[in-house]
Design a protein around this motif. Structure first.
Motif, PDB file in Angstrom:
ATOM      1  N   VAL A   5     -77.332  71.006 -43.591  1.00  0.00           N
ATOM      2  CA  VAL A   5     -76.142  70.255 -43.209  1.00  0.00           C
ATOM      3  C   VAL A   5     -76.291  68.804 -43.654  1.00  0.00           C
ATOM      4  CG1 VAL A   5     -74.788  69.419 -41.257  1.00  0.00           C
ATOM      5  CG2 VAL A   5     -75.625  71.768 -41.263  1.00  0.00           C
ATOM      6  N   PRO A  28     -68.426  73.659 -43.383  1.00  0.00           N
ATOM      7  CA  PRO A  28     -69.593  74.367 -42.841  1.00  0.00           C
ATOM      8  C   PRO A  28     -70.932  73.705 -43.152  1.00  0.00           C
ATOM      9  CG  PRO A  28     -68.759  75.492 -44.786  1.00  0.00           C
ATOM     10  CD  PRO A  28     -67.770  74.408 -44.476  1.00  0.00           C
ATOM     11  N   ASN A  29     -70.939  72.744 -44.065  1.00  0.00           N
ATOM     12  CA  ASN A  29     -72.212  72.143 -44.484  1.00  0.00           C
ATOM     13  C   ASN A  29     -72.254  70.643 -44.251  1.00  0.00           C
ATOM     14  OD1 ASN A  29     -70.287  71.567 -46.407  1.00  0.00           O
ATOM     15  ND2 ASN A  29     -71.555  72.095 -48.174  1.00  0.00           N
ATOM     16  N   LEU A 303     -59.656  76.660 -45.412  1.00  0.00           N
ATOM     17  CA  LEU A 303     -59.873  75.298 -44.938  1.00  0.00           C
ATOM     18  C   LEU A 303     -58.793  74.379 -45.498  1.00  0.00           C
ATOM     19  CD1 LEU A 303     -63.723  74.906 -45.604  1.00  0.00           C
ATOM     20  CD2 LEU A 303     -62.648  75.127 -43.355  1.00  0.00           C
ATOM     21  N   ARG A 311     -66.766  69.803 -48.294  1.00  0.00           N
ATOM     22  CA  ARG A 311     -67.694  70.889 -48.597  1.00  0.00           C
ATOM     23  C   ARG A 311     -68.237  70.768 -50.016  1.00  0.00           C
ATOM     24  NH1 ARG A 311     -65.998  77.113 -47.575  1.00  0.00           N
ATOM     25  NH2 ARG A 311     -64.460  76.633 -49.185  1.00  0.00           N
TER      26      ARG A 311
END
Length: 359
Positions: A5, A28-29, A303, A311
Motif C-alpha cells: 500500500v 486498493p493500493n 472505480l 491506483r
C-alpha cells in the motif's frame, strides 16, 4: 510479490482534495497517512469533514508532511504559484509527486520540477483524472483505427461552468498572486489535453488565440478560446470559461469517422461512461436523413476515474519501490506538452498574434 500500500500525504486542504482523499481511500493500493495544512486546526477540520481514519496524522505545516519518513507520495492541491517550491521540495525528500493541474505557471518552472523528480528517482503525474477512466482507453482504440476513424482532421473541445459572484470575487483561481492563469490554466488545461490526446500527443506548430478574451479587473482570464494548427493541415479549437453554462464537449473528426462525447471531464455517472462514434457517414436518398446511426458505447467501471488515477500512480510507485524500476516518463512528457501549448496560448492572448509552440 503483491503490491504494498502506497502511503499518501496530502499537502493543502483545497476543495479538490476532498475528492482525491476519497479516491485514495477507494484505491486498493493506497491510503491517506497524513494531512498537512497551514494550520493544525485547518488540517483537523479537513480530516473530520471528510471522514478520514482517526489514525491519519495531522500536521500544521506542509514541511511536516514532507519530513515524515513513513510517507511514500504526496498529493498537492496547492495554488499553481506554489507548485514549483513544494513539488521540488517533495522530490528532494524522495516523495513521489501527484500534482494538481496546471502543473506550473509556465514550462520553465515545470522543467525545474521535472529535474528534481528525475534527479531523485521519484514518479511524477498530474491530476488530470479523465485520462485514467477506462472510457479513455476505448476512445483511443477508435481513434487509432485506420478503417473506422482514419486520419485526424479536426478537434473541438470546450469546458465551461457558470460560477457565482462569490467565486468570481474570492476564489484563488481568479487571483493573480495564486493562480494567475485563470480559466485558461484550470479549464483550458483540460481542453488542451483532450486535443493533444486526440492528436496522439503530436504538438501543434502554431496557436492563434481568438480575439476579445474576458478578463477580470486584475487581468486574470475568465473566458477565452484558441485555434491550434499543425503543418499537415490538422486544426483544433477550444473554448473555456468561468462565465457560461456547464458544458464539457469533445469532438474529434477523421477522414472516416467521428468521436463525440459531452462529459469528457467528469462522466455523468461515475459507475459508467459513454461516448458515441460513427464511421463512413452518408446522407440518405434525397438527403432526407443520414446514416449509419452513431454507435453508443457504454463503459462500466468498478472505480471512479480519480480512484483509477490513484491506483495507476500507486502502481508505478510500487514498481519503483519493490523492483527498483525507473519512473515512468510517459506522464511527465504528457504534462510538459500540455504546459507548452498552454504557454503558447497565453502568449497569443497577451500579445494578440500567432505564436509558435516551443519545445
Amino acid at each position: 510479490m503483491g503490491e504494498t500500500v502506497v502511503r499518501f500525504g496530502i499537502i493543502g486542504a483545497a476543495e479538490i482534495a476532498r475528492k482525491v482523499s476519497r479516491a485514495i481511500a477507494l484505491a486498493p493500493n493506497a491510503i491517506v497517512l497524513a494531512i498537512g495544512s497551514r494550520s493544525r486546526e485547518k488540517a483537523l477540520k479537513f480530516a473530520s469533514d471528510n471522514g478520514l481514519n482517526p489514525e491519519v496524522k495531522i500536521y500544521g505545516s506542509y514541511e511536516a508532511v514532507l519530513d515524515d519518513p513513513e510517507i511514500d507520495a504526496v498529493y498537492m492541491p496547492l495554488p499553481t504559484s506554489l507548485h514549483l517550491l513544494w513539488a521540488v521540495l517533495a522530490a528532494e525528500k524522495k516523495k513521489h509527486v501527484l500534482l494538481e493541474k496546471p502543473v506550473a505557471l509556465n514550462v520553465a518552472e515545470f522543467d525545474k520540477i521535472l529535474e528534481a523528480c528525475e534527479a531523485n528517482g521519484v514518479q511524477f503525474m498530474d491530476g488530470t483524472m479523465w485520462m485514467h477512466n477506462p472510457r479513455t482507453a476505448m476512445m483511443k482504440e477508435f481513434l487509432s483505427d485506420a478503417n473506422k476513424f482514419g486520419q485526424l482532421k479536426s478537434v473541438y473541445s470546450d469546458f465551461t461552468y457558470a460560477f457565482d459572484s462569490n467565486f468570481l470575487a474570492n476564489d484563488i483561481r481568479i487571483k493573480p498572486e495564486f493562480d494567475g492563469l485563470g480559466a485558461l490554466g484550470d479549464f483550458g488545461w483540460y481542453c488542451i489535453r483532450s486535443i493533444l490526446f486526440a492528436a496522439n500527443f503530436e504538438l501543434p506548430k502554431k496557436v492563434i488565440a481568438l480575439p476579445n478574451p474576458i478578463r477580470n479587473e486584475c487581468g486574470v482570464i475568465l473566458s477565452c478560446g484558441c485555434s491550434l494548427l499543425w503543418d499537415d493541415g490538422k486544426i483544433a479549437t477550444f473554448y473555456c470559461s468561468f462565465l457560461s453554462n456547464m458544458t464539457t464537449n469533445l469532438t474529434a473528426i477523421g477522414t472516416n469517422g467521428t468521436l463525440h462525447l459531452t462529459d469528457f471531464v467528469i462522466p455523468y455517472d461515475e459507475k459508467e461512461a459513454r461516448f458515441s462514434t460513427h464511421s463512413k457517414s452518408r446522407f440518405a436518398h434525397l438527403m432526407t436523413g443520414w446514416g449509419p446511426i452513431p454507435d453508443e458505447h457504454i463503459v462500466p467501471t468498478d472505480l471512479p476515474q480519480e480512484a483509477h488515477m490513484v491506483r495507476k500512480f500507486s502502481h508505478l510507485v510500487n514498481k519503483i519501490k519493490q523492483n527498483g524500476t525507473k519512473p515512468k516518463k510517459k506522464w511527465p512528457i504528457i504534462s510538459r506538452k500540455t504546459q507548452l501549448v498552454l504557454d503558447a496560448v497565453k502568449a497569443s492572448l497577451d500579445q494578440g498574434f500567432e505564436v509558435e509552440v516551443g519545445e
